[in-house]
Write a protein that holds these residues in place. Structure first.
Motif, PDB file in Angstrom:
ATOM      1  N   PRO B  23     -14.031 -24.436   7.932  1.00 30.26           N
ATOM      2  CA  PRO B  23     -13.871 -24.988   9.190  1.00 30.26           C
ATOM      3  C   PRO B  23     -13.135 -26.077   9.311  1.00 30.26           C
ATOM      4  N   ASN B  24     -13.388 -26.247   8.139  1.00 34.12           N
ATOM      5  CA  ASN B  24     -12.669 -28.390   7.473  1.00 34.12           C
ATOM      6  C   ASN B  24     -12.102 -28.477   6.821  1.00 34.12           C
ATOM      7  N   ASN B  25     -11.553 -27.340   6.044  1.00 32.83           N
ATOM      8  CA  ASN B  25     -10.217 -27.696   5.611  1.00 32.83           C
ATOM      9  C   ASN B  25      -8.832 -26.467   5.790  1.00 32.83           C
ATOM     10  N   GLU B  26      -7.746 -27.008   6.287  1.00 30.83           N
ATOM     11  CA  GLU B  26      -6.267 -25.888   6.594  1.00 30.83           C
ATOM     12  C   GLU B  26      -6.083 -25.523   5.555  1.00 30.83           C
ATOM     13  N   GLN B  61      -4.718 -30.730   0.147  1.00 29.14           N
ATOM     14  CA  GLN B  61      -5.957 -29.996   0.959  1.00 29.14           C
ATOM     15  C   GLN B  61      -6.232 -31.626   1.949  1.00 29.14           C
ATOM     16  N   SER B  62      -6.442 -31.230   3.215  1.00 28.92           N
ATOM     17  CA  SER B  62      -7.581 -31.949   4.361  1.00 28.92           C
ATOM     18  C   SER B  62      -8.054 -31.042   5.456  1.00 28.92           C
ATOM     19  N   THR B  63      -8.826 -32.100   6.240  1.00 28.45           N
ATOM     20  CA  THR B  63      -8.855 -31.194   7.249  1.00 28.45           C
ATOM     21  C   THR B  63      -7.846 -31.097   8.381  1.00 28.45           C
ATOM     22  N   GLY B  64      -6.859 -32.707   7.571  1.00 26.61           N
ATOM     23  CA  GLY B  64      -5.568 -32.243   8.954  1.00 26.61           C
ATOM     24  C   GLY B  64      -4.270 -32.174   8.044  1.00 26.61           C
ATOM     25  N   GLY B  65      -4.298 -31.481   6.774  1.00 29.37           N
ATOM     26  CA  GLY B  65      -3.142 -31.318   6.522  1.00 29.37           C
ATOM     27  C   GLY B  65      -2.728 -30.401   5.447  1.00 29.37           C
ATOM     28  N   ILE B  66      -2.009 -29.944   4.873  1.00 28.79           N
ATOM     29  CA  ILE B  66      -1.851 -29.184   3.494  1.00 28.79           C
ATOM     30  C   ILE B  66      -0.372 -28.946   3.220  1.00 28.79           C
ATOM     31  N   ASP B  96      -8.656 -26.058  15.100  1.00 32.02           N
ATOM     32  CA  ASP B  96      -7.888 -26.224  17.040  1.00 32.02           C
ATOM     33  C   ASP B  96      -8.266 -24.708  17.335  1.00 32.02           C
ATOM     34  N   ALA B  97      -9.398 -24.328  19.125  1.00 34.66           N
ATOM     35  CA  ALA B  97      -9.684 -23.880  18.817  1.00 34.66           C
ATOM     36  C   ALA B  97      -9.760 -23.164  20.571  1.00 34.66           C
TER      37      ALA B  97
END
Lengths: 161, 511
Positions: B23-26, B61-66, B96-97
């Motif tokens: 849930p924390n990484n794309e 790689q991050s929560t908001g991008g990959i 995004d849920a």
């Protein structure tokens, strides 16, 4: 360019199974449609002699062997194969089974090309993605050897394999 | 042009599970696909998922991008180029849920933001002809688009289909999809881009012959399946192979159910012995030797003039006839031959089209006065699971006899191996109707699920019993296993004629 799975499979079987078993120089095949493969010198079981004087295999236990590969291969098993017309087992020529010219009811269209016809009634056939785990052209070659080994069955004109 | 992406269920679940694992990484991965190019529609047929699992597969790689690493990118692009595959980039927005996930500005920039410098522009230049799409997975929805090199930008994918083998409730995505439109647990669970659910067929023109009053026409069915179920039926194209005792019953049922289109394949003509079983046939048809598919066309049009009906007067063994099935959503076959099963099974796996096979048999005593055994089978092939080959039920001898050339047949008759006379099998309409009805029930259950699926039903008429048989995939299956490289390859593989040519072969001269 679309891929023909049949051609891809036959090419693979030739290179991975038949060439190691019979040698590249001993093999010839239909380069376009892959409708046949020929083993120029196929070793015959004990008791068989090639009595065709014009053949390079005359008086030996070898015959040229041609296997017709069906259009539905590998889902459909080969059933027709062709060999030297003058093969002798013991003292007998097995004329009826080989459908040689002059045997009365010949419907073999390839007698002029020097071939005698045999057929195999394959009841069980399972091709697999792993070539060595299922049926293939090499298992057909082995089946042909087994058929010829069982002379009694050949004389009865009967075989189920 | 309509763009559709079709997934086997296994690949869909595998990719979704991987992409939403953290849930924390794309997460990022590639889907390899075949394609089926139809008139007005391109179907991208997914067959393989390649996840970016290793550290070196990713640039960042991050929560908001990959972003995948150039090495991983080029490795996959090369696989596509070498094998003729098409490509779908997939990544996730685990945060995004909303049920309405969208591509971000970063996604746009990576894929096409800088014109030809984006990955879409690059692959279009490096591997022209390759379709390149992308999907973003949210927790409860997904969005998809496909690059159009001619306009140098992507367009939304119209529909995503998941071919499913298991009970509907086990698929998380459906439970979270917009419930009011997707029939609960539909086999072809369909989603539009931007997480929107499929718009069902317009009823504006369909049903015009009845003043557009579909509610009246199908009122009793709508009470059983709901309006959404009826809309699914009226947007579905079904190919029926064989227009005889089984096929004609299937065609009539489909016409009365109200499918959008029926493609019917058969090359036989009506004979007097058919009239006892072939629905819609009449004495005059036998006298005039009318083609069965033409008789059924008349019958279907009399039932419902709005249904599109495409007759194909040919054997399904002819690749051209087989090709006409590419636009079908489902195939139902009542030919009851091994050769047709062989080609339809492979077609189903290659083009990701579910296939229902019907067959029946009946034996009588020697005097033909008493039935001693009778029954039938309904086999449902969902591509991506097991296939007809895995059953190991193909009778090789029967198959050879079906495909035998005239010349070979004559040779075998002359040797006494076969009789040379076609002996008709006993056949009665009530057995055909029972088996065809079981098949129609399974077809409806694929489209509008209402029960647990039975992928292999065996019916014994004399004991009045039905069995549902469990089947497992053969890991070495030459058709449906991943190693066979047929699943979802679509147009990449030639549809080959399995009938031997009647022409004399080009055998070499002996010596």
């Amino acid at each position: 360019m679309q891929i023909s799975l049949r051609k891809r499979r036959i090419t693979l079987e030739i290179s991975q199974l038949l060439v190691p078993m019979y040698g590249r120089d001993n093999l010839e095949w239909d380069p376009e449609d892959y409708n046949w493969i020929m083993i120029k010198q196929f070793w015959l079981p004990k008791g068989w002699v090639n009595k065709c004087s014009a053949s390079p295999c005359y008086n030996t236990s070898y015959t040229p062997l041609l296997i017709e590969i069906p259009a539905g291969y590998p889902s459909v098993a080969p059933q027709n194969f062709y060999a030297e017309q003058q093969l002798q087992c013991g003292t007998d020529f097995i004329g009826h089974y080989f459908d040689r010219p002059g045997t009365g009811t010949s419907q073999n269209k390839y007698t002029d090309k020097g071939w005698a016809w045999l057929c195999i009634h394959v009841l069980s056939w399972e091709s697999k993605t792993n070539l060595t785990k299922g049926d293939n052209l090499l298992t057909i070659c082995k089946l042909i050897f087994d058929i010829l080994s069982d002379k009694r069955n050949v004389r009865r004109n009967y075989y189920t394999g | 042009m309509k763009y559709t992406i079709v997934f086997p269920e296994k690949v869909f679940l595998e990719s979704r599970k991987f992409l939403l694992r953290d849930p924390n990484n794309e997460q990022f991965g590639y889907l390899l696909a075949g394609v089926s190019e139809l008139e007005g529609e391109v179907r991208i047929l997914v067959h393989t998922f390649l996840p970016a699992r290793e550290r070196e597969d990713l640039e960042y790689q991050s929560t908001g991008g990959i972003c995948p690493s150039p090495r991983f990118q080029m490795k996959v692009y090369s696989i596509c180029k070498k094998n003729g595959y098409h490509l779908i980039d997939t990544h996730s927005h685990p945060f995004d849920a909303s049920g309405n996930v969208r591509f971000s500005g970063i996604d746009n920039k990576y894929e096409f933001g800088n014109g030809r410098e984006g990955v879409f522009g690059f692959t279009a230049m490096w591997n022209p002809g390759m379709y390149h799409a992308s999907i973003v997975f949210g927790q409860n929805s997904l969005d998809a688009r496909i690059y159009r090199p001619d306009i140098r930008r992507p367009v939304p994918v119209d529909e995503i289909q998941v071919l499913r083998k298991i009970a509907p409730t086990s698929v998380l995505l459906l439970r979270h999809a917009k419930r009011e439109i997707v029939p609960k647990g539909t086999i072809l669970s369909s989603f539009f881009g931007n997480g929107r659910v499929e718009k069902k067929a317009s009823v504006g023109t369909y049903g015009a012959g009845f003043g557009g009053n579909l509610d009246l026409l199908y009122s009793r069915q709508i009470l059983a399946f709901g309006k959404a179920g009826q809309a699914s039926l009226s947007s579905t194209t079904v190919a029926v192979v064989g227009a005889g005792g089984l096929g004609s019953i299937v065609v009539e049922a489909l016409a009365r159910l109200g499918v959008k289109e029926i493609i019917c394949v058969d090359n036989d003509k009506i004979e007097s012995s058919n009239i006892s079983r072939v629905l819609g046939s009449q004495f005059q048809d036998a006298k005039k030797r009318i083609e069965k598919v033409k008789v059924l066309e008349r019958h279907v049009k009399a039932i419902n003039p709005d249904i599109r009906y495409t007759p194909v007067i040919d054997t399904i063994l002819n690749p051209r006839a087989l090709e006409s099935l590419r636009c079908a959503d489902y195939i139902i076959s009542g030919t009851d031959t091994y050769s047709s099963r062989l080609v339809l099974n492979r077609f189903s796996i290659q083009y990701l089209v579910p296939y229902i096979d019907l067959g029946f048999g009946m034996e009588t005593d020697g005097k033909h006065e008493k039935i001693v055994s009778a029954g039938g089978k309904v086999i449902t092939i969902i591509p991506g699971n097991w296939c007809f080959h895995c059953l190991n039920e193909i009778d090789q001898r029967e198959l050879q006899l079906e495909l035998m050339r005239k010349e070979d047949r004559e040779r075998q008759v002359s040797r006494g191996y076969i009789s040379g006379v076609d002996i008709p099998n006993p056949s009665v309409i009530f057995l055909n109707m029972t088996v065809a009805s079981l098949g129609i029930c399974e077809f409806l259950n694929l489209l509008v699920p209402f029960k647990e699926r039975s992928n292999y039903i065996f019916y014994d008429m004399l004991s009045t019993k039905l069995w549902s048989i469990k089947v497992k995939q053969d890991p070495e299956c030459p058709v449906c296993s991943p190693a066979a490289e047929i699943l979802g390859r679509g147009d990449l593989l030639a549809l080959e004629d399995i009938r031997d040519s009647e022409q004399i072969r080009n055998f070499p001269k002996n010596m």
